[in-house]
Scaffold this motif. Structure first.
Motif: not given
Length: 118
Positions: A18-27, A46-50
Motif C-alpha cells: 500500500a505504501g508503494s502504491a501511494s508513492a506511485a500516485d505522487w510520482l 505510470c501506475d503499477g511500476g510501468k
C-alpha cells in the motif's frame, strides 16, 4: 502461534504494498530532462511500476534510502534518482545516471498527459 505470525507477516506485507502504491500516485506523470545535451528527453511514470523512457517500455520502483525518497528506473541499466523535497524534480542519484541520463535532473511537466499504453 504460527497462524498469528503468518497473519502479522501478511499485514506487514500489505502495508508495504500500500505504501508503494501511494508513492506511485505522487510520482505519476511526465518528467522532462533539464539537461538539453542528453539523448533522453523525458521519463513517463505510470501506475503499477510501468514507465516509458528512451522510446521503450520500462519499469520502476521507489524506496526510502538514508532518509531520502529514491526512484529506480530499470532500463539497460538502473537509473537512480533522488526525489527533491518539493516532489517536482528527480535529481541524479549516482554516477551512472549522471553519465547516461541527466547531469541536472528531470522536472515534472504538469501540462503533459503522456501514458504507458502497455
Amino acid at each position: 502461534m504460527k497462524k498469528t505470525f503468518g497473519l502479522m507477516a501478511f499485514a506487514a506485507a500489505s502495508l508495504m504494498v500500500a505504501g508503494s502504491a501511494s508513492a506511485a500516485d505522487w510520482l505519476q506523470g511526465t518528467y522532462v530532462n533539464t539537461d538539453k545535451d542528453s539523448l533522453m528527453d523525458e521519463a513517463v511514470f505510470c501506475d503499477g511500476g510501468k514507465a516509458y523512457a528512451g522510446m521503450a517500455h520500462r519499469t520502476y520502483s521507489t524506496e526510502m534510502r538514508d532518509g531520502k525518497q529514491i526512484v529506480v528506473l530499470n532500463s539497460n541499466g538502473k537509473f537512480t534518482f533522488i526525489v527533491a523535497e518539493d516532489g517536482e524534480k528527480l535529481l541524479p542519484g549516482d554516477v551512472f545516471t549522471k553519465e547516461w541520463f541527466t547531469k541536472t535532473g528531470l522536472k515534472k511537466d504538469h501540462n503533459r498527459k503522456d501514458t504507458c499504453n502497455w
